[in-house]
Write a protein that holds these residues in place. Structure first.
Motif, PDB file in Angstrom:
ATOM      1  N   MET A 198     -83.897-108.938  73.964  1.00 12.58           N
ATOM      2  CA  MET A 198     -84.095-107.622  73.343  1.00 12.58           C
ATOM      3  C   MET A 198     -83.206-106.597  74.043  1.00 12.58           C
ATOM      4  N   LYS A 199     -82.410-105.903  73.251  1.00 12.63           N
ATOM      5  CA  LYS A 199     -81.627-104.790  73.775  1.00 12.63           C
ATOM      6  C   LYS A 199     -81.949-103.545  72.960  1.00 12.63           C
ATOM      7  N   SER A 200     -82.120-102.432  73.644  1.00 15.79           N
ATOM      8  CA  SER A 200     -82.466-101.169  72.990  1.00 15.79           C
ATOM      9  C   SER A 200     -81.275-100.224  73.023  1.00 15.79           C
ATOM     10  N   PHE A 201     -81.010 -99.603  71.872  1.00 17.86           N
ATOM     11  CA  PHE A 201     -79.927 -98.629  71.747  1.00 17.86           C
ATOM     12  C   PHE A 201     -80.457 -97.356  71.108  1.00 17.86           C
ATOM     13  N   VAL A 202     -79.953 -96.231  71.578  1.00 18.65           N
ATOM     14  CA  VAL A 202     -80.321 -94.936  71.020  1.00 18.65           C
ATOM     15  C   VAL A 202     -79.067 -94.286  70.445  1.00 18.65           C
ATOM     16  N   VAL A 203     -79.093 -94.008  69.145  1.00 15.87           N
ATOM     17  CA  VAL A 203     -77.974 -93.349  68.476  1.00 15.87           C
ATOM     18  C   VAL A 203     -77.991 -91.864  68.824  1.00 15.87           C
ATOM     19  N   SER A 204     -76.876 -91.377  69.342  1.00 16.64           N
ATOM     20  CA  SER A 204     -76.834 -89.980  69.783  1.00 16.64           C
ATOM     21  C   SER A 204     -75.393 -89.494  69.818  1.00 16.64           C
ATOM     22  N   LEU A 205     -75.187 -88.270  69.373  1.00 21.86           N
ATOM     23  CA  LEU A 205     -73.866 -87.660  69.511  1.00 21.86           C
ATOM     24  C   LEU A 205     -73.540 -87.463  70.989  1.00 21.86           C
ATOM     25  N   LYS A 206     -72.304 -87.659  71.337  1.00 17.45           N
ATOM     26  CA  LYS A 206     -71.891 -87.511  72.745  1.00 17.45           C
ATOM     27  C   LYS A 206     -72.160 -86.106  73.264  1.00 17.45           C
ATOM     28  N   THR A 207     -72.148 -85.135  72.369  1.00 20.49           N
ATOM     29  CA  THR A 207     -72.325 -83.742  72.776  1.00 20.49           C
ATOM     30  C   THR A 207     -73.793 -83.311  72.853  1.00 20.49           C
ATOM     31  N   ALA A 208     -74.715 -84.171  72.460  1.00 19.07           N
ATOM     32  CA  ALA A 208     -76.140 -83.808  72.397  1.00 19.07           C
ATOM     33  C   ALA A 208     -76.796 -83.964  73.771  1.00 19.07           C
ATOM     34  N   VAL A 209     -76.428 -83.105  74.702  1.00 19.38           N
ATOM     35  CA  VAL A 209     -76.853 -83.238  76.096  1.00 19.38           C
ATOM     36  C   VAL A 209     -78.370 -83.127  76.234  1.00 19.38           C
ATOM     37  N   THR A 246     -85.586 -93.917  60.045  1.00 22.15           N
ATOM     38  CA  THR A 246     -84.954 -94.969  60.855  1.00 22.15           C
ATOM     39  C   THR A 246     -84.952 -94.564  62.325  1.00 22.15           C
ATOM     40  N   ALA A 247     -86.015 -93.914  62.757  1.00 21.96           N
ATOM     41  CA  ALA A 247     -86.085 -93.444  64.139  1.00 21.96           C
ATOM     42  C   ALA A 247     -86.441 -94.541  65.116  1.00 21.96           C
ATOM     43  N   GLY A 248     -86.997 -95.662  64.619  1.00 19.11           N
ATOM     44  CA  GLY A 248     -87.333 -96.762  65.507  1.00 19.11           C
ATOM     45  C   GLY A 248     -87.612 -98.032  64.728  1.00 19.11           C
ATOM     46  N   TYR A 249     -86.756 -99.047  64.907  1.00 18.77           N
ATOM     47  CA  TYR A 249     -86.976-100.339  64.247  1.00 18.77           C
ATOM     48  C   TYR A 249     -86.289-101.445  65.039  1.00 18.77           C
ATOM     49  N   ILE A 250     -86.753-102.673  64.816  1.00 16.78           N
ATOM     50  CA  ILE A 250     -86.239-103.850  65.515  1.00 16.78           C
ATOM     51  C   ILE A 250     -85.692-104.822  64.487  1.00 16.78           C
ATOM     52  N   LEU A 251     -84.524-105.399  64.782  1.00 15.74           N
ATOM     53  CA  LEU A 251     -83.908-106.408  63.917  1.00 15.74           C
ATOM     54  C   LEU A 251     -83.628-107.677  64.701  1.00 15.74           C
ATOM     55  N   SER A 252     -83.878-108.828  64.065  1.00 14.70           N
ATOM     56  CA  SER A 252     -83.367-110.077  64.602  1.00 14.70           C
ATOM     57  C   SER A 252     -81.878-110.159  64.285  1.00 14.70           C
ATOM     58  N   ALA A 274     -95.059 -99.041  75.625  1.00 13.70           N
ATOM     59  CA  ALA A 274     -93.897 -99.438  74.827  1.00 13.70           C
ATOM     60  C   ALA A 274     -93.080-100.522  75.541  1.00 13.70           C
ATOM     61  N   LYS A 275     -93.108-100.491  76.861  1.00 18.60           N
ATOM     62  CA  LYS A 275     -92.335-101.471  77.626  1.00 18.60           C
ATOM     63  C   LYS A 275     -92.747-102.903  77.291  1.00 18.60           C
ATOM     64  N   ALA A 276     -94.027-103.119  76.997  1.00 20.28           N
ATOM     65  CA  ALA A 276     -94.510-104.465  76.690  1.00 20.28           C
ATOM     66  C   ALA A 276     -93.836-105.037  75.450  1.00 20.28           C
ATOM     67  N   PHE A 277     -93.304-104.149  74.595  1.00 19.57           N
ATOM     68  CA  PHE A 277     -92.693-104.600  73.352  1.00 19.57           C
ATOM     69  C   PHE A 277     -91.169-104.473  73.352  1.00 19.57           C
ATOM     70  N   LEU A 278     -90.615-103.746  74.332  1.00 19.98           N
ATOM     71  CA  LEU A 278     -89.184-103.488  74.332  1.00 19.98           C
ATOM     72  C   LEU A 278     -88.438-104.180  75.465  1.00 19.98           C
ATOM     73  N   SER A 279     -89.168-104.861  76.338  1.00 20.79           N
ATOM     74  CA  SER A 279     -88.510-105.537  77.463  1.00 20.79           C
ATOM     75  C   SER A 279     -87.987-106.917  77.083  1.00 20.79           C
ATOM     76  N   ASP A 280     -88.663-107.580  76.153  1.00 18.69           N
ATOM     77  CA  ASP A 280     -88.216-108.893  75.687  1.00 18.69           C
ATOM     78  C   ASP A 280     -88.756-109.121  74.282  1.00 18.69           C
ATOM     79  N   HIS A 281     -88.402-110.261  73.705  1.00 24.56           N
ATOM     80  CA  HIS A 281     -88.828-110.529  72.326  1.00 24.56           C
ATOM     81  C   HIS A 281     -89.826-111.684  72.247  1.00 24.56           C
ATOM     82  N   GLU A 282     -90.459-112.016  73.365  1.00 26.29           N
ATOM     83  CA  GLU A 282     -91.379-113.151  73.373  1.00 26.29           C
ATOM     84  C   GLU A 282     -92.561-112.942  72.429  1.00 26.29           C
TER      85      GLU A 282
END
Length: 254
Positions: free
Chosen positions: A1-12, A147-153, A95-103
């Motif tokens: 499982m890898k998590s990515f956050v879509v964000s503009l580079k300027t959105a400090v 589409t603020a939060g979803y998981i894909l295989s 949330a960590k229990a669901f985002l650390s791995d895909h077991e």
């Protein structure tokens, strides 16, 4: 499982917020620099996606291609499961229990919606499973946007990319995934409840810190030319609401 956050580079401010959210639960993640309008035309040509017939603004196209490129990243890098977030979310408890791995993810759960976007969803009464931390995952039966939060295989990422390439006219990214693909796509979509994340404007509607930065959705409205069609649509809507009533489930965020 890898998590990515879509964000503009300027959105400090948004990036600082996201760093705090993920650091509080010690969850690894990476920012994915959001696609900007000037990049859209070249990306559409490279990925064979038809944008000529759509009503989306350049900002909305940038949002759409940001998600598509993350699907492609998952495919190209052979990532088993990818969690994709937008940059104004708050994470729920454990949330960590669901985002650390895909077991915890079963083979048939290829697309999982993990955000609360509405007060209620229509969910299967039979295709559901209890999860850790008093959560449940159920098959989603009707369109539910955001589409603020979803998981894909990995195979779901491939399927979604192929599906969007097949469209003669594209739409908002959430309309494509959680309405059109929900109806016509190869894989079912599931909802986690209580949800694992929620956007700021839904959690704190009267105390918003963030202004819109991705122009996610414009004020475009389709003109109603035939009043009779509007009446028919309302009658169908009421009938469907009654038919779906047994499947109506309150969505919680915690």
């Amino acid at each position: 499982m890898k998590s990515f956050v879509v964000s503009l580079k300027t959105a400090v401010d948004r990036r600082t917020h996201i760093e705090n959210q993920f650091m509080q639960q010690e969850i690894d993640f990476s920012f994915f620099d959001a696609i900007e309008p000037q990049q859209v035309e070249d990306l559409a040509a490279q990925l064979a996606i038809r944008i000529g017939n759509c009503h989306l603004s350049q900002g909305e196209l940038g949002c759409l291609f940001s998600h598509i490129l993350l699907w492609k990243k998952a495919i190209d890098e052979n990532i088993d499961y990818v969690a994709i977030f937008e940059d104004d979310i708050y994470l729920g408890e454990h949330a960590k229990a669901f985002l650390s791995d895909h077991e915890w993810i079963k083979a048939q759960w290829d697309i999982i919606k993990i955000e609360k976007n509405s007060a209620f969803n229509y969910l299967s009464l039979t295709d559901k499973t209890s999860l850790a931390n008093d959560r449940v995952i159920s098959r989603l039966l009707n369109p539910n946007f955001g589409t603020a939060g979803y998981i894909l295989s990995n195979k779901a990422a491939q399927s979604l990319l192929y599906y969007i390439q097949s469209l003669s006219a594209i739409d908002h990214i959430d309309q494509i995934i959680f309405k059109k693909y929900l109806k016509h796509g190869a894989y079912p979509i599931y909802q986690v409840n209580p949800a694992l994340c929620i956007q700021e404007y839904l959690l704190y509607p009267d105390d918003k810190k963030f202004q819109s930065s991705l122009s996610w959705r414009s004020s475009y409205k389709k003109k109603e030319r035939n009043p009779l069609n509007k009446i028919k649509r309302e009658l169908v809507r009421v009938f469907l609401q009654l038919y779906r009533l047994p499947f109506k489930v309150k969505i919680i965020f915690k």
